[in-house]
Design an enzyme around this catalytic site. Structure first.
Site, PDB file in Angstrom:
ATOM      1  N   HIS A 183      34.763 -36.530 -19.484  1.00  0.00           N
ATOM      2  CA  HIS A 183      35.197 -37.818 -18.276  1.00  0.00           C
ATOM      3  C   HIS A 183      35.333 -37.286 -17.380  1.00  0.00           C
ATOM      4  O   HIS A 183      34.668 -36.309 -16.791  1.00  0.00           O
ATOM      5  CB  HIS A 183      36.707 -37.700 -19.258  1.00  0.00           C
ATOM      6  CG  HIS A 183      37.336 -36.525 -19.292  1.00  0.00           C
ATOM      7  ND1 HIS A 183      37.609 -35.707 -17.839  1.00  0.00           N
ATOM      8  CD2 HIS A 183      37.695 -35.534 -20.261  1.00  0.00           C
ATOM      9  CE1 HIS A 183      38.441 -34.512 -18.644  1.00  0.00           C
ATOM     10  NE2 HIS A 183      38.558 -34.474 -20.060  1.00  0.00           N
ATOM     11  N   CYS A 243      36.692 -30.158 -22.850  1.00  0.00           N
ATOM     12  CA  CYS A 243      35.860 -31.326 -22.339  1.00  0.00           C
ATOM     13  C   CYS A 243      35.191 -30.794 -21.245  1.00  0.00           C
ATOM     14  O   CYS A 243      35.406 -30.060 -21.178  1.00  0.00           O
ATOM     15  CB  CYS A 243      36.932 -32.383 -21.651  1.00  0.00           C
ATOM     16  SG  CYS A 243      37.661 -33.673 -23.069  1.00  0.00           S
TER      17      CYS A 243
END
Length: 493
Positions: A154, A162
Protein backbone atom coordinates in the site's frame (compact mmCIF):
# COMPACT_ATOMS: atom_id res chain seq x y z
CA UNK A 1 -14.11 4.05 -28.54
CA UNK A 2 -17.56 2.73 -27.62
CA UNK A 3 -16.46 -0.85 -28.29
CA UNK A 4 -13.34 -0.40 -26.14
CA UNK A 5 -15.41 0.95 -23.23
CA UNK A 6 -17.84 -1.95 -23.61
CA UNK A 7 -15.02 -4.49 -23.49
CA UNK A 8 -13.59 -2.88 -20.35
CA UNK A 9 -17.03 -2.94 -18.74
CA UNK A 10 -17.54 -6.61 -19.61
CA UNK A 11 -14.11 -7.61 -18.26
CA UNK A 12 -14.83 -5.60 -15.14
CA UNK A 13 -18.15 -7.34 -14.61
CA UNK A 14 -16.47 -10.74 -14.95
CA UNK A 15 -13.85 -9.72 -12.38
CA UNK A 16 -16.60 -8.91 -9.91
CA UNK A 17 -17.76 -12.52 -9.68
CA UNK A 18 -16.72 -13.99 -6.37
CA UNK A 19 -15.62 -10.74 -4.75
CA UNK A 20 -15.99 -11.48 -1.09
CA UNK A 21 -15.54 -9.93 2.30
CA UNK A 22 -14.66 -6.31 2.76
CA UNK A 23 -10.99 -5.53 3.18
CA UNK A 24 -9.75 -4.06 6.44
CA UNK A 25 -6.82 -1.80 7.26
CA UNK A 26 -3.32 -3.22 7.76
CA UNK A 27 -3.17 -1.19 10.96
CA UNK A 28 -6.83 -1.51 11.81
CA UNK A 29 -7.49 2.12 10.97
CA UNK A 30 -10.77 3.84 10.31
CA UNK A 31 -12.59 3.60 7.02
CA UNK A 32 -11.54 6.11 4.41
CA UNK A 33 -13.83 6.92 1.50
CA UNK A 34 -11.68 7.35 -1.59
CA UNK A 35 -13.46 8.14 -4.81
CA UNK A 36 -12.77 6.29 -8.01
CA UNK A 37 -10.32 8.81 -9.41
CA UNK A 38 -7.42 7.29 -7.45
CA UNK A 39 -8.00 3.82 -8.82
CA UNK A 40 -8.58 5.05 -12.37
CA UNK A 41 -5.45 7.12 -12.82
CA UNK A 42 -3.89 6.32 -16.20
CA UNK A 43 -0.58 4.56 -16.59
CA UNK A 44 2.02 7.36 -16.96
CA UNK A 45 3.01 8.13 -20.58
CA UNK A 46 6.70 7.49 -19.82
CA UNK A 47 5.91 3.99 -18.58
CA UNK A 48 3.81 3.31 -21.68
CA UNK A 49 6.77 4.45 -23.80
CA UNK A 50 8.99 2.02 -21.89
CA UNK A 51 6.52 -0.79 -22.64
CA UNK A 52 6.59 0.06 -26.33
CA UNK A 53 10.39 0.03 -26.32
CA UNK A 54 10.36 -3.40 -24.64
CA UNK A 55 7.72 -4.83 -27.02
CA UNK A 56 5.03 -5.04 -24.33
CA UNK A 57 1.30 -4.33 -24.54
CA UNK A 58 -0.39 -2.07 -21.99
CA UNK A 59 -2.74 -4.84 -20.89
CA UNK A 60 -0.38 -7.81 -21.00
CA UNK A 61 0.09 -9.86 -17.77
CA UNK A 62 2.33 -8.63 -14.96
CA UNK A 63 4.29 -10.31 -12.16
CA UNK A 64 5.54 -8.64 -8.93
CA UNK A 65 8.74 -9.46 -7.05
CA UNK A 66 9.68 -8.02 -3.62
CA UNK A 67 13.07 -8.06 -1.91
CA UNK A 68 13.35 -6.97 1.73
CA UNK A 69 17.11 -6.56 2.09
CA UNK A 70 17.41 -4.52 -1.10
CA UNK A 71 14.06 -2.77 -0.34
CA UNK A 72 12.96 -3.09 -3.96
CA UNK A 73 9.72 -3.99 -5.69
CA UNK A 74 9.98 -5.14 -9.30
CA UNK A 75 7.23 -5.13 -11.91
CA UNK A 76 7.77 -7.72 -14.64
CA UNK A 77 5.55 -7.69 -17.70
CA UNK A 78 4.96 -10.19 -20.46
CA UNK A 79 6.30 -9.09 -23.84
CA UNK A 80 5.02 -10.20 -27.24
CA UNK A 81 7.32 -13.23 -27.21
CA UNK A 82 5.36 -14.56 -24.22
CA UNK A 83 8.26 -14.18 -21.78
CA UNK A 84 8.37 -11.84 -18.80
CA UNK A 85 10.85 -8.98 -18.78
CA UNK A 86 11.61 -6.39 -16.12
CA UNK A 87 9.58 -3.24 -16.73
CA UNK A 88 10.48 -1.15 -13.68
CA UNK A 89 12.04 -1.37 -10.20
CA UNK A 90 10.58 0.69 -7.34
CA UNK A 91 12.38 1.46 -4.07
CA UNK A 92 10.29 0.35 -1.08
CA UNK A 93 9.63 3.20 1.31
CA UNK A 94 9.10 1.01 4.40
CA UNK A 95 8.77 -2.62 5.37
CA UNK A 96 8.61 -3.99 8.90
CA UNK A 97 9.90 -6.94 10.87
CA UNK A 98 13.02 -8.97 10.17
CA UNK A 99 14.28 -11.09 7.30
CA UNK A 100 12.19 -14.26 7.38
CA UNK A 101 8.58 -15.34 6.84
CA UNK A 102 5.56 -14.16 8.77
CA UNK A 103 4.60 -16.70 11.43
CA UNK A 104 1.82 -15.29 13.59
CA UNK A 105 -0.60 -12.42 13.89
CA UNK A 106 1.03 -9.36 15.42
CA UNK A 107 4.68 -10.32 14.83
CA UNK A 108 5.12 -7.29 12.51
CA UNK A 109 6.65 -9.56 9.88
CA UNK A 110 6.07 -8.81 6.20
CA UNK A 111 5.30 -12.14 4.47
CA UNK A 112 7.70 -14.09 2.27
CA UNK A 113 6.69 -16.68 -0.32
CA UNK A 114 4.50 -16.95 -3.41
CA UNK A 115 1.04 -15.39 -3.47
CA UNK A 116 -1.69 -14.80 -6.04
CA UNK A 117 -3.41 -11.40 -6.42
CA UNK A 118 -6.91 -11.41 -7.90
CA UNK A 119 -9.13 -8.39 -8.72
CA UNK A 120 -11.00 -8.99 -5.45
CA UNK A 121 -7.79 -8.20 -3.54
CA UNK A 122 -7.41 -4.74 -5.08
CA UNK A 123 -8.70 -2.01 -2.76
CA UNK A 124 -9.39 1.47 -4.19
CA UNK A 125 -10.83 2.66 -0.86
CA UNK A 126 -7.70 2.09 1.16
CA UNK A 127 -6.89 4.20 4.20
CA UNK A 128 -3.35 4.15 2.76
CA UNK A 129 -4.23 5.74 -0.59
CA UNK A 130 -4.46 2.49 -2.62
CA UNK A 131 -3.55 -1.08 -1.78
CA UNK A 132 -3.80 -4.73 -2.66
CA UNK A 133 -3.89 -7.71 -0.31
CA UNK A 134 -0.95 -10.11 -0.65
CA UNK A 135 -3.18 -13.11 0.04
CA UNK A 136 -1.27 -14.19 3.15
CA UNK A 137 -1.69 -16.83 4.50
CA UNK A 138 -1.55 -19.13 1.50
CA UNK A 139 -2.12 -22.91 1.71
CA UNK A 140 1.51 -23.51 2.74
CA UNK A 141 1.30 -20.96 5.56
CA UNK A 142 -1.98 -22.44 6.79
CA UNK A 143 -0.56 -25.97 6.75
CA UNK A 144 2.14 -24.78 9.16
CA UNK A 145 -0.42 -23.10 11.41
CA UNK A 146 0.79 -19.60 10.58
CA UNK A 147 -1.64 -16.78 11.31
CA UNK A 148 -2.11 -13.21 10.17
CA UNK A 149 -4.46 -11.19 8.01
CA UNK A 150 -4.73 -8.14 5.78
CA UNK A 151 -1.05 -8.01 4.84
CA UNK A 152 -0.85 -5.42 2.08
CA UNK A 153 1.21 -3.57 -0.43
CA UNK A 154 0.00 0.00 0.00
CA UNK A 155 0.91 3.69 0.06
CA UNK A 156 1.61 6.13 2.91
CA UNK A 157 5.13 4.79 3.67
CA UNK A 158 3.90 3.22 6.94
CA UNK A 159 4.15 -0.48 7.74
CA UNK A 160 3.18 -2.94 10.45
CA UNK A 161 3.71 -6.18 8.59
CA UNK A 162 3.15 -4.70 5.12
CA UNK A 163 5.18 -3.41 2.21
CA UNK A 164 4.64 0.35 2.06
CA UNK A 165 5.31 2.54 -0.95
CA UNK A 166 4.69 6.24 -1.49
CA UNK A 167 1.23 7.23 -2.70
CA UNK A 168 2.59 8.09 -6.15
CA UNK A 169 4.29 4.70 -6.45
CA UNK A 170 1.27 2.65 -5.39
CA UNK A 171 -0.91 4.60 -7.83
CA UNK A 172 1.38 3.56 -10.67
CA UNK A 173 1.65 -0.06 -9.50
CA UNK A 174 -2.12 -0.24 -8.99
CA UNK A 175 -2.73 1.06 -12.51
CA UNK A 176 -0.49 -1.65 -13.98
CA UNK A 177 -2.39 -4.36 -12.10
CA UNK A 178 -5.73 -2.87 -13.15
CA UNK A 179 -4.76 -2.83 -16.83
CA UNK A 180 -3.54 -6.43 -16.69
CA UNK A 181 -6.95 -7.48 -15.35
CA UNK A 182 -8.66 -5.53 -18.12
CA UNK A 183 -6.43 -7.46 -20.53
CA UNK A 184 -7.77 -10.77 -19.21
CA UNK A 185 -5.23 -11.77 -16.55
CA UNK A 186 -7.22 -13.53 -13.82
CA UNK A 187 -4.57 -12.97 -11.14
CA UNK A 188 -0.96 -11.90 -10.98
CA UNK A 189 1.77 -13.62 -8.98
CA UNK A 190 3.59 -11.92 -6.13
CA UNK A 191 6.98 -13.36 -5.16
CA UNK A 192 8.31 -12.04 -1.82
CA UNK A 193 11.91 -12.79 -0.84
CA UNK A 194 14.18 -11.86 2.07
CA UNK A 195 16.83 -10.76 -0.45
CA UNK A 196 17.85 -11.38 -4.03
CA UNK A 197 18.66 -15.07 -4.17
CA UNK A 198 22.28 -14.69 -5.23
CA UNK A 199 25.24 -16.83 -4.10
CA UNK A 200 26.58 -13.82 -2.19
CA UNK A 201 23.42 -13.47 -0.12
CA UNK A 202 23.06 -17.20 0.40
CA UNK A 203 26.64 -17.28 1.70
CA UNK A 204 26.10 -14.32 4.04
CA UNK A 205 22.94 -15.81 5.53
CA UNK A 206 24.08 -19.46 5.57
CA UNK A 207 23.60 -19.81 9.34
CA UNK A 208 20.15 -18.21 9.46
CA UNK A 209 17.54 -20.62 10.86
CA UNK A 210 15.23 -19.63 7.98
CA UNK A 211 17.67 -21.00 5.39
CA UNK A 212 15.70 -24.25 4.71
CA UNK A 213 12.64 -22.16 3.87
CA UNK A 214 14.70 -19.75 1.78
CA UNK A 215 16.24 -22.61 -0.20
CA UNK A 216 12.74 -23.89 -0.90
CA UNK A 217 11.46 -20.57 -2.28
CA UNK A 218 14.76 -20.07 -4.13
CA UNK A 219 13.70 -23.08 -6.16
CA UNK A 220 10.72 -21.05 -7.41
CA UNK A 221 13.00 -18.09 -8.03
CA UNK A 222 15.26 -20.30 -10.14
CA UNK A 223 12.32 -21.62 -12.16
CA UNK A 224 11.38 -18.04 -12.98
CA UNK A 225 14.95 -16.97 -13.71
CA UNK A 226 15.60 -19.73 -16.26
CA UNK A 227 12.22 -19.68 -18.00
CA UNK A 228 11.08 -16.05 -17.57
CA UNK A 229 7.63 -17.59 -17.15
CA UNK A 230 5.37 -17.38 -14.11
CA UNK A 231 6.07 -20.63 -12.26
CA UNK A 232 3.07 -22.80 -11.50
CA UNK A 233 2.86 -23.11 -7.71
CA UNK A 234 1.41 -26.05 -5.77
CA UNK A 235 1.71 -27.24 -2.16
CA UNK A 236 2.01 -30.70 -0.63
CA UNK A 237 3.73 -32.27 2.38
CA UNK A 238 3.97 -28.73 3.82
CA UNK A 239 6.28 -27.55 1.09
CA UNK A 240 6.23 -25.61 -2.19
CA UNK A 241 6.23 -27.45 -5.53
CA UNK A 242 6.97 -25.58 -8.76
CA UNK A 243 5.92 -26.37 -12.34
CA UNK A 244 4.57 -29.83 -11.51
CA UNK A 245 3.01 -31.70 -14.42
CA UNK A 246 1.22 -35.01 -14.86
CA UNK A 247 3.50 -38.01 -15.45
CA UNK A 248 3.32 -39.66 -18.87
CA UNK A 249 0.28 -41.89 -19.30
CA UNK A 250 -1.39 -40.43 -16.18
CA UNK A 251 -5.16 -40.68 -16.40
CA UNK A 252 -6.14 -38.18 -13.73
CA UNK A 253 -5.28 -34.56 -13.09
CA UNK A 254 -2.91 -33.81 -10.25
CA UNK A 255 -4.55 -33.12 -6.90
CA UNK A 256 -2.44 -31.22 -4.37
CA UNK A 257 -3.10 -30.74 -0.68
CA UNK A 258 -0.66 -28.68 1.37
CA UNK A 259 -0.90 -31.07 4.33
CA UNK A 260 -1.12 -34.34 2.41
CA UNK A 261 1.36 -36.54 0.61
CA UNK A 262 2.49 -35.25 -2.77
CA UNK A 263 0.95 -36.95 -5.80
CA UNK A 264 3.22 -38.44 -8.43
CA UNK A 265 4.35 -35.60 -10.68
CA UNK A 266 7.13 -34.64 -13.05
CA UNK A 267 8.81 -31.39 -13.99
CA UNK A 268 9.26 -30.86 -17.74
CA UNK A 269 12.77 -31.86 -18.75
CA UNK A 270 13.71 -28.55 -20.35
CA UNK A 271 12.77 -26.72 -17.13
CA UNK A 272 14.25 -29.28 -14.75
CA UNK A 273 17.57 -29.40 -16.60
CA UNK A 274 17.91 -25.61 -16.77
CA UNK A 275 17.07 -25.23 -13.08
CA UNK A 276 19.48 -28.02 -12.13
CA UNK A 277 22.30 -26.35 -14.06
CA UNK A 278 21.64 -22.95 -12.48
CA UNK A 279 21.49 -24.38 -8.99
CA UNK A 280 24.75 -26.30 -9.44
CA UNK A 281 26.47 -23.09 -10.54
CA UNK A 282 24.97 -21.16 -7.62
CA UNK A 283 26.01 -23.82 -5.08
CA UNK A 284 29.57 -23.86 -6.37
CA UNK A 285 29.82 -20.07 -6.15
CA UNK A 286 28.28 -20.06 -2.67
CA UNK A 287 30.81 -22.65 -1.48
CA UNK A 288 33.64 -20.60 -2.99
CA UNK A 289 32.46 -17.45 -1.15
CA UNK A 290 32.19 -19.32 2.15
CA UNK A 291 35.69 -20.77 1.73
CA UNK A 292 36.93 -17.28 0.92
CA UNK A 293 35.67 -16.11 4.33
CA UNK A 294 32.46 -14.26 3.53
CA UNK A 295 31.20 -12.91 6.89
CA UNK A 296 27.97 -14.34 8.29
CA UNK A 297 25.10 -11.89 8.66
CA UNK A 298 23.67 -11.55 12.14
CA UNK A 299 20.18 -12.92 12.59
CA UNK A 300 18.98 -10.57 15.33
CA UNK A 301 19.83 -6.89 15.16
CA UNK A 302 16.89 -5.48 17.10
CA UNK A 303 15.93 -3.33 14.10
CA UNK A 304 12.35 -3.21 12.88
CA UNK A 305 12.42 -3.60 9.11
CA UNK A 306 14.02 -1.42 6.49
CA UNK A 307 13.75 1.54 4.16
CA UNK A 308 15.40 2.06 0.80
CA UNK A 309 18.34 4.45 1.02
CA UNK A 310 16.76 6.88 -1.44
CA UNK A 311 14.09 7.56 1.21
CA UNK A 312 16.34 7.26 4.26
CA UNK A 313 18.58 9.91 2.70
CA UNK A 314 15.69 12.35 2.79
CA UNK A 315 14.23 11.74 6.24
CA UNK A 316 15.96 13.43 9.18
CA UNK A 317 17.66 10.99 11.55
CA UNK A 318 16.61 8.05 9.36
CA UNK A 319 18.44 4.79 8.80
CA UNK A 320 18.00 2.13 6.16
CA UNK A 321 17.64 -0.39 8.98
CA UNK A 322 17.90 -3.93 7.63
CA UNK A 323 17.94 -2.74 4.02
CA UNK A 324 21.17 -2.41 2.12
CA UNK A 325 22.12 -1.91 -1.54
CA UNK A 326 22.19 -5.08 -3.58
CA UNK A 327 24.98 -6.22 -5.86
CA UNK A 328 24.59 -4.31 -9.10
CA UNK A 329 21.39 -2.71 -7.85
CA UNK A 330 19.31 -1.20 -10.62
CA UNK A 331 18.36 1.68 -8.35
CA UNK A 332 20.95 4.38 -7.86
CA UNK A 333 20.64 7.12 -5.26
CA UNK A 334 18.16 9.26 -7.12
CA UNK A 335 18.21 13.03 -7.21
CA UNK A 336 14.62 13.04 -5.99
CA UNK A 337 12.65 10.60 -3.88
CA UNK A 338 10.08 8.83 -6.11
CA UNK A 339 7.03 10.21 -4.40
CA UNK A 340 6.02 12.22 -1.37
CA UNK A 341 7.31 10.94 1.97
CA UNK A 342 4.77 11.87 4.67
CA UNK A 343 5.96 13.78 7.72
CA UNK A 344 4.68 11.02 10.03
CA UNK A 345 6.99 8.37 8.57
CA UNK A 346 8.64 6.22 11.24
CA UNK A 347 12.02 5.14 9.83
CA UNK A 348 13.95 2.11 11.09
CA UNK A 349 16.39 2.53 13.94
CA UNK A 350 20.08 2.75 13.17
CA UNK A 351 22.13 -0.43 13.71
CA UNK A 352 23.42 -0.62 17.28
CA UNK A 353 26.41 -2.75 16.39
CA UNK A 354 28.16 -4.45 13.50
CA UNK A 355 25.73 -6.34 11.28
CA UNK A 356 28.31 -8.86 10.12
CA UNK A 357 29.73 -11.57 12.32
CA UNK A 358 33.37 -12.23 11.63
CA UNK A 359 34.08 -8.64 10.59
CA UNK A 360 36.50 -6.64 12.78
CA UNK A 361 34.52 -5.01 15.57
CA UNK A 362 35.22 -1.47 16.79
CA UNK A 363 36.94 -1.26 20.19
CA UNK A 364 34.43 -1.67 23.03
CA UNK A 365 31.51 -0.91 20.72
CA UNK A 366 28.89 -2.05 23.19
CA UNK A 367 30.64 -0.82 26.34
CA UNK A 368 28.99 1.85 28.47
CA UNK A 369 30.79 5.20 28.86
CA UNK A 370 33.14 5.50 31.80
CA UNK A 371 31.51 7.26 34.81
CA UNK A 372 33.96 10.16 34.72
CA UNK A 373 33.18 11.16 31.14
CA UNK A 374 30.20 12.74 29.47
CA UNK A 375 27.88 10.60 27.34
CA UNK A 376 29.20 10.16 23.82
CA UNK A 377 27.33 11.95 21.03
CA UNK A 378 24.48 9.98 19.51
CA UNK A 379 25.24 8.28 16.16
CA UNK A 380 24.74 10.61 13.25
CA UNK A 381 21.39 9.73 11.67
CA UNK A 382 20.83 12.44 9.14
CA UNK A 383 19.38 12.59 5.68
CA UNK A 384 22.26 11.45 3.48
CA UNK A 385 23.24 7.87 4.28
CA UNK A 386 22.68 5.20 6.89
CA UNK A 387 25.36 5.44 9.59
CA UNK A 388 28.04 2.79 9.58
CA UNK A 389 28.27 1.01 12.86
CA UNK A 390 32.01 0.51 12.55
CA UNK A 391 32.78 4.19 12.02
CA UNK A 392 30.41 5.23 14.80
CA UNK A 393 32.05 2.88 17.27
CA UNK A 394 35.57 3.99 16.34
CA UNK A 395 34.97 7.71 16.72
CA UNK A 396 32.75 7.32 19.79
CA UNK A 397 35.46 5.37 21.60
CA UNK A 398 38.16 7.72 20.43
CA UNK A 399 36.18 10.58 21.94
CA UNK A 400 35.88 8.73 25.23
CA UNK A 401 39.59 8.02 25.41
CA UNK A 402 40.67 11.63 24.90
CA UNK A 403 37.88 13.04 27.10
CA UNK A 404 35.81 14.97 24.58
CA UNK A 405 32.18 14.81 23.49
CA UNK A 406 30.21 17.53 25.30
CA UNK A 407 28.17 20.44 24.03
CA UNK A 408 31.34 22.40 23.38
CA UNK A 409 32.26 19.81 20.76
CA UNK A 410 28.83 20.17 19.19
CA UNK A 411 29.41 23.86 18.56
CA UNK A 412 33.02 23.56 17.45
CA UNK A 413 32.18 22.46 13.92
CA UNK A 414 29.14 21.93 11.75
CA UNK A 415 29.08 18.10 11.28
CA UNK A 416 28.51 17.17 14.96
CA UNK A 417 25.76 19.79 15.37
CA UNK A 418 22.91 17.59 14.16
CA UNK A 419 23.55 14.59 16.41
CA UNK A 420 23.93 16.99 19.31
CA UNK A 421 20.61 18.58 18.48
CA UNK A 422 19.06 15.14 18.44
CA UNK A 423 20.61 14.40 21.83
CA UNK A 424 19.26 17.63 23.26
CA UNK A 425 15.82 16.76 21.96
CA UNK A 426 15.92 13.35 23.58
CA UNK A 427 16.89 14.94 26.92
CA UNK A 428 13.36 16.31 27.37
CA UNK A 429 12.56 15.45 30.12
CA UNK A 430 16.19 15.54 31.37
CA UNK A 431 17.86 12.19 31.58
CA UNK A 432 19.28 11.02 34.94
CA UNK A 433 22.86 11.53 33.81
CA UNK A 434 22.06 15.11 32.76
CA UNK A 435 21.04 15.99 36.32
CA UNK A 436 24.51 15.23 37.65
CA UNK A 437 27.03 16.75 35.24
CA UNK A 438 30.58 15.46 35.32
CA UNK A 439 33.62 17.64 35.73
CA UNK A 440 34.78 16.95 32.19
CA UNK A 441 31.50 17.97 30.57
CA UNK A 442 29.66 21.31 30.28
CA UNK A 443 26.63 21.95 32.44
CA UNK A 444 23.26 20.81 31.14
CA UNK A 445 22.16 24.41 30.83
CA UNK A 446 24.96 25.05 28.36
CA UNK A 447 23.83 22.10 26.27
CA UNK A 448 20.30 23.38 26.07
CA UNK A 449 21.46 26.86 25.26
CA UNK A 450 23.61 25.59 22.41
CA UNK A 451 20.72 23.55 21.03
CA UNK A 452 18.29 26.44 21.35
CA UNK A 453 20.52 28.67 19.23
CA UNK A 454 19.96 26.50 16.18
CA UNK A 455 16.75 26.15 14.18
CA UNK A 456 14.97 22.79 14.57
CA UNK A 457 15.65 20.06 12.05
CA UNK A 458 13.24 20.09 9.13
CA UNK A 459 12.36 17.20 6.82
CA UNK A 460 14.48 17.32 3.70
CA UNK A 461 12.01 15.45 1.49
CA UNK A 462 12.14 16.66 -2.08
CA UNK A 463 8.83 17.85 -3.34
CA UNK A 464 7.44 15.46 -5.91
CA UNK A 465 4.44 15.69 -8.18
CA UNK A 466 1.32 16.11 -6.05
CA UNK A 467 -0.94 13.13 -5.61
CA UNK A 468 -3.97 12.98 -7.83
CA UNK A 469 -6.98 14.91 -6.65
CA UNK A 470 -10.30 13.21 -6.17
CA UNK A 471 -11.44 13.83 -9.70
CA UNK A 472 -10.54 12.29 -13.02
CA UNK A 473 -7.06 12.98 -14.30
CA UNK A 474 -6.92 14.14 -17.89
CA UNK A 475 -6.72 11.11 -20.15
CA UNK A 476 -7.80 8.61 -17.49
CA UNK A 477 -10.46 5.98 -17.90
CA UNK A 478 -14.02 7.16 -17.17
CA UNK A 479 -15.47 6.41 -13.76
CA UNK A 480 -17.31 3.14 -13.91
CA UNK A 481 -20.85 2.69 -12.65
CA UNK A 482 -21.73 1.35 -9.22
CA UNK A 483 -21.06 -2.22 -10.31
CA UNK A 484 -17.63 -1.30 -11.64
CA UNK A 485 -14.17 -2.73 -11.06
CA UNK A 486 -13.23 -0.29 -8.32
CA UNK A 487 -16.53 -0.04 -6.46
CA UNK A 488 -16.76 -3.70 -5.56
CA UNK A 489 -14.44 -3.29 -2.58
CA UNK A 490 -15.75 -2.00 0.67
CA UNK A 491 -13.58 -1.55 3.71
CA UNK A 492 -10.33 0.27 3.83
CA UNK A 493 -6.71 -0.74 3.74
Amino acid sequence: MINRSLVRALVTSAALVGAGALLASCNGGDMSLANNAKANQPVPPKLIADMTAKDMDLQSPILVRLFKQEAELEIWKQDRSGRFALLKSYPICRWSGDLGPKVREGDRQAPEGFYSISPAQMNPQSAYYLSFNTGYPNAFDKALGRTGSQLMVHGDCSSRGCYAMTDEQIAEIYSLGRESFFGGQKSFQLQAYPFKMTPTNMAKHRNNPNMPFWKMIKDGNDHFEVTKQEPKVDFCEKKYVFDAAKPPNATRDLAFDASAKCPAYVIPDEVANAVREKQATDLAETARLIAKGTPVARTNTGIDGGMHRVFAARVPEASTGLSEPGDGSSLSLMARAPGTVPSHVNPPKAPSDNLLMGAPEPPKLAAAPAPATAPAPAPTRVANAAPTAQNDGFFSNLARKVGIGGAADATASTPPSKPKAAEAKRSEPPRPEAAAPKTTAPKPADTKHAAAGRPPLKPSVDAAAPAAKDNLVSGSAPIMSTNSFDSRFGAVK
